[in-house]
Motif scaffolding. Structure first.
Motif, mmCIF file in Angstrom:
data_model
loop_
_atom_site.group_PDB
_atom_site.id
_atom_site.type_symbol
_atom_site.label_atom_id
_atom_site.label_comp_id
_atom_site.label_asym_id
_atom_site.label_seq_id
_atom_site.Cartn_x
_atom_site.Cartn_y
_atom_site.Cartn_z
ATOM 1 N N VAL A 138 -36.704 -36.616 47.374
ATOM 2 C CA VAL A 138 -37.849 -37.141 47.423
ATOM 3 C C VAL A 138 -38.963 -36.673 48.239
ATOM 4 C CG1 VAL A 138 -39.465 -39.311 47.274
ATOM 5 C CG2 VAL A 138 -36.828 -39.559 47.134
ATOM 6 N N VAL A 139 -40.070 -35.996 47.646
ATOM 7 C CA VAL A 139 -41.158 -35.719 48.463
ATOM 8 C C VAL A 139 -42.281 -36.786 48.192
ATOM 9 C CG1 VAL A 139 -42.941 -34.043 48.564
ATOM 10 C CG2 VAL A 139 -40.758 -33.263 48.324
ATOM 11 N N LEU A 140 -42.914 -37.240 49.355
ATOM 12 C CA LEU A 140 -44.190 -38.225 48.868
ATOM 13 C C LEU A 140 -45.204 -37.598 49.722
ATOM 14 C CD1 LEU A 140 -45.278 -41.201 48.838
ATOM 15 C CD2 LEU A 140 -44.831 -41.485 51.303
ATOM 16 N N GLY B 219 -44.009 -37.092 53.499
ATOM 17 C CA GLY B 219 -42.741 -36.944 54.246
ATOM 18 C C GLY B 219 -41.618 -36.532 53.129
ATOM 19 N N VAL B 220 -40.434 -36.155 53.515
ATOM 20 C CA VAL B 220 -39.442 -35.569 52.596
ATOM 21 C C VAL B 220 -38.030 -36.099 52.818
ATOM 22 C CG1 VAL B 220 -38.272 -33.227 51.977
ATOM 23 C CG2 VAL B 220 -40.917 -33.300 52.219
ATOM 24 N N ILE B 221 -37.484 -36.553 51.996
ATOM 25 C CA ILE B 221 -35.831 -36.912 51.903
ATOM 26 C C ILE B 221 -35.198 -36.043 51.219
ATOM 27 C CG2 ILE B 221 -34.061 -38.632 51.656
ATOM 28 C CD1 ILE B 221 -36.467 -40.815 52.149
ATOM 29 N N ILE C 26 -48.238 -29.141 45.091
ATOM 30 C CA ILE C 26 -46.857 -29.895 44.712
ATOM 31 C C ILE C 26 -45.957 -28.593 44.107
ATOM 32 C CG2 ILE C 26 -45.861 -31.157 43.004
ATOM 33 C CD1 ILE C 26 -48.014 -33.302 43.506
ATOM 34 N N SER C 27 -46.738 -27.935 43.462
ATOM 35 C CA SER C 27 -45.828 -26.798 42.590
ATOM 36 C C SER C 27 -44.915 -25.841 43.879
ATOM 37 C CB SER C 27 -46.392 -25.788 41.939
ATOM 38 O OG SER C 27 -46.985 -26.360 40.814
ATOM 39 N N SER C 28 -45.656 -25.557 44.954
ATOM 40 C CA SER C 28 -44.902 -24.988 46.071
ATOM 41 C C SER C 28 -43.995 -25.716 46.728
ATOM 42 C CB SER C 28 -46.197 -24.700 47.344
ATOM 43 O OG SER C 28 -47.068 -23.625 46.746
ATOM 44 N N LEU C 29 -44.358 -27.109 46.836
ATOM 45 C CA LEU C 29 -43.309 -28.334 47.540
ATOM 46 C C LEU C 29 -42.193 -28.522 46.609
ATOM 47 C CD1 LEU C 29 -45.776 -30.917 48.593
ATOM 48 C CD2 LEU C 29 -44.722 -29.346 49.882
ATOM 49 N N VAL C 30 -42.242 -28.330 45.357
ATOM 50 C CA VAL C 30 -41.308 -28.157 44.410
ATOM 51 C C VAL C 30 -40.210 -27.127 44.490
ATOM 52 C CG1 VAL C 30 -40.251 -28.316 41.724
ATOM 53 C CG2 VAL C 30 -42.296 -29.907 42.647
ATOM 54 N N TYR C 31 -40.876 -26.147 44.519
ATOM 55 C CA TYR C 31 -39.832 -24.671 44.743
ATOM 56 C C TYR C 31 -39.244 -24.812 46.267
ATOM 57 C CZ TYR C 31 -41.271 -21.738 40.845
ATOM 58 O OH TYR C 31 -41.618 -21.209 39.676
ATOM 59 N N ALA C 32 -39.788 -25.581 47.184
ATOM 60 C CA ALA C 32 -39.120 -25.400 48.642
ATOM 61 C C ALA C 32 -37.950 -26.623 48.740
ATOM 62 C CB ALA C 32 -40.207 -25.919 49.637
ATOM 63 N N PHE C 33 -38.241 -27.572 47.815
ATOM 64 C CA PHE C 33 -37.369 -28.766 48.000
ATOM 65 C C PHE C 33 -36.662 -29.191 46.805
ATOM 66 C CE2 PHE C 33 -40.672 -29.482 51.161
ATOM 67 C CZ PHE C 33 -39.943 -29.269 52.526
ATOM 68 N N THR C 34 -36.980 -28.639 45.487
ATOM 69 C CA THR C 34 -36.352 -29.005 44.292
ATOM 70 C C THR C 34 -36.205 -30.785 44.252
ATOM 71 O OG1 THR C 34 -34.297 -28.450 44.922
ATOM 72 C CG2 THR C 34 -35.683 -26.906 43.470
ATOM 73 N N PRO C 35 -37.299 -31.481 44.339
ATOM 74 C CA PRO C 35 -36.927 -32.814 44.548
ATOM 75 C C PRO C 35 -36.524 -33.598 43.214
ATOM 76 C CG PRO C 35 -39.176 -32.526 44.701
ATOM 77 C CD PRO C 35 -38.547 -31.318 44.728
ATOM 78 N N ILE D 26 -42.817 -37.083 38.596
ATOM 79 C CA ILE D 26 -44.055 -37.306 39.418
ATOM 80 C C ILE D 26 -44.728 -38.708 39.215
ATOM 81 C CG2 ILE D 26 -46.335 -36.390 40.272
ATOM 82 C CD1 ILE D 26 -45.270 -33.810 39.174
ATOM 83 N N ALA D 27 -44.768 -39.619 40.146
ATOM 84 C CA ALA D 27 -45.343 -40.893 39.785
ATOM 85 C C ALA D 27 -46.009 -41.538 41.119
ATOM 86 C CB ALA D 27 -44.065 -41.588 39.373
ATOM 87 N N PRO D 28 -46.806 -42.506 40.936
ATOM 88 C CA PRO D 28 -47.539 -43.183 42.122
ATOM 89 C C PRO D 28 -46.272 -43.924 42.974
ATOM 90 C CG PRO D 28 -48.609 -43.793 40.015
ATOM 91 C CD PRO D 28 -47.437 -43.099 39.586
ATOM 92 N N ALA D 29 -46.506 -43.957 44.490
ATOM 93 C CA ALA D 29 -45.763 -45.014 44.985
ATOM 94 C C ALA D 29 -46.084 -46.387 44.742
ATOM 95 C CB ALA D 29 -45.815 -44.518 46.511
ATOM 96 N N SER D 30 -45.044 -47.125 45.159
ATOM 97 C CA SER D 30 -45.376 -48.622 44.708
ATOM 98 C C SER D 30 -45.573 -49.588 45.805
ATOM 99 C CB SER D 30 -44.160 -48.976 43.856
ATOM 100 O OG SER D 30 -42.850 -49.196 44.792
ATOM 101 N N LEU D 31 -45.430 -49.137 47.079
ATOM 102 C CA LEU D 31 -45.508 -50.397 47.953
ATOM 103 C C LEU D 31 -46.845 -50.351 48.765
ATOM 104 C CD1 LEU D 31 -42.127 -49.544 49.907
ATOM 105 C CD2 LEU D 31 -42.927 -51.494 48.290
ATOM 106 N N GLY D 32 -47.812 -49.270 48.240
ATOM 107 C CA GLY D 32 -49.267 -49.522 49.061
ATOM 108 C C GLY D 32 -49.072 -49.129 50.528
ATOM 109 N N ASN D 33 -50.134 -50.023 51.148
ATOM 110 C CA ASN D 33 -50.350 -49.739 52.434
ATOM 111 C C ASN D 33 -49.136 -50.394 53.393
ATOM 112 O OD1 ASN D 33 -52.702 -48.422 52.570
ATOM 113 N ND2 ASN D 33 -53.981 -50.331 52.435
ATOM 114 N N GLY D 34 -48.064 -50.979 52.820
ATOM 115 C CA GLY D 34 -47.074 -51.550 53.423
ATOM 116 C C GLY D 34 -45.901 -50.719 53.678
#
Length: 302
Positions: free
Chosen positions: A132-134, A144-146, A228-237, A275-283
């Protein structure tokens, strides 16, 4: 023997506010606390504010450990805040040691973007996803990256800063020292600058069908898609999540963002990518900080 139902505290330190939560070992929020960040946000003042907020949140000291997210890189031991870009005066601050002396329980530190992606992986939009890339799209652009189910910290603990990668070497200066980073084009301030109005107004206009506003959001999607394209090439999430205040406008820029990624990234590198929105907001940040505290708790089993 470890306690059967351990509790931990997650703290998210921002430039304007402190967000705290007390959680059980399953991530259930038991209590929360919000307070303004001291101004100026000097290390000593914030340390005192965090201690006071934790004492109010957990008066009986039920939590076994504390995790703290900060806007900058920590050292590899997760004990020292090396620098916090939006908190002046924060250089090599041994915050974990300071807090432990006053709280009398273990404290661990992490970058706030890393905390957010951990929160989303634990109980949010990345649950069950190992790669995952956030990106957090707000006053700055953090993230962050997992990889392989593990938080990616890099050789010295300072990774990842996905919002600071370059889009244009001749672009606007970034607080990081870079020029033309994703942050300088896709943060709230950057969008306001080049679009000519704040994001909330731009969204209202776009909702009403204003062509100029819709075009601005389309450009935003293209710029973000380039980064994001550069991040996808780097991490292939498997998943790229977008959090922060600007993610609320995702419907207005999703199509151009997706189109840009598909144009720039070879099919094998974006296979099954969502590619999607995160779901937890400020929490998400405080939840992820609590997760780290739980994982790093001395004597933890399972």
């Amino acid at each position: 023997m470890p306690k059967p139902h351990r509790q931990v505290i997650g703290v998210d330190i921002g430039g304007t506010g402190l967000k705290l939560g007390r959680f059980d070992s399953e991530g259930l929020l038991l209590a929360e606390q919000h307070c303004p960040t001291p101004q100026p946000p000097a290390p000593g003042a914030i340390t005192t504010a965090v201690v006071e907020a934790i004492e109010a949140l957990d008066p009986e000291a039920q939590a076994d450990a504390v995790g703290v997210g900060l806007p900058g890189p920590m050292d590899r031991s997760a004990r020292v805040a090396q620098v916090c870009i939006n908190l002046p005066g924060w250089e090599q601050v041994p915050l974990a040691e300071w807090l432990e002396a006053r709280l009398q329980r273990p404290v661990t530190l992490a970058n706030d973007g890393n905390c957010a992606v951990l929160g989303e992986q634990w109980l949010g939009a990345a649950k069950g996803i190992d790669d995952v890339v956030l990106l957090t799209l707000g006053t700055g652009v953090g993230g962050g990256v997992i990889l392989g189910g593990q938080l990616f910290l890099g050789r010295r603990g300072a990774a990842a800063e996905p919002g600071l990668i370059g889009l244009d070497p001749a672009g606007p200066p970034c607080n990081s020292g870079n020029n033309g980073s994703i942050e300088t084009f896709c943060s709230i301030g950057a969008l306001t600058r080049w679009a000519g109005c704040p994001p909330d107004e731009l969204s209202r206009r776009a909702q009403g069908g204003d062509a100029e506003a819709l075009e601005a959001w389309q450009r935003y999607g293209q710029l973000l898609g380039c980064g994001i394209s550069s991040l996808v090439y780097a991490f292939t999430p498997e998943r790229v999540l977008l959090g922060g205040g600007l993610s609320a406008a995702f419907p207005f820029f999703a199509a151009s963002l997706q189109q840009e990624v598909e144009r720039r990234v070879l099919a094998p590198s974006r296979q099954d990518l969502v590619i999607a929105p995160a779901s937890l907001g400020n929490g998400a940040g405080r939840l992820g900080a609590a997760r780290l505290a739980l994982e790093r708790l001395p004597g933890r089993q399972g």
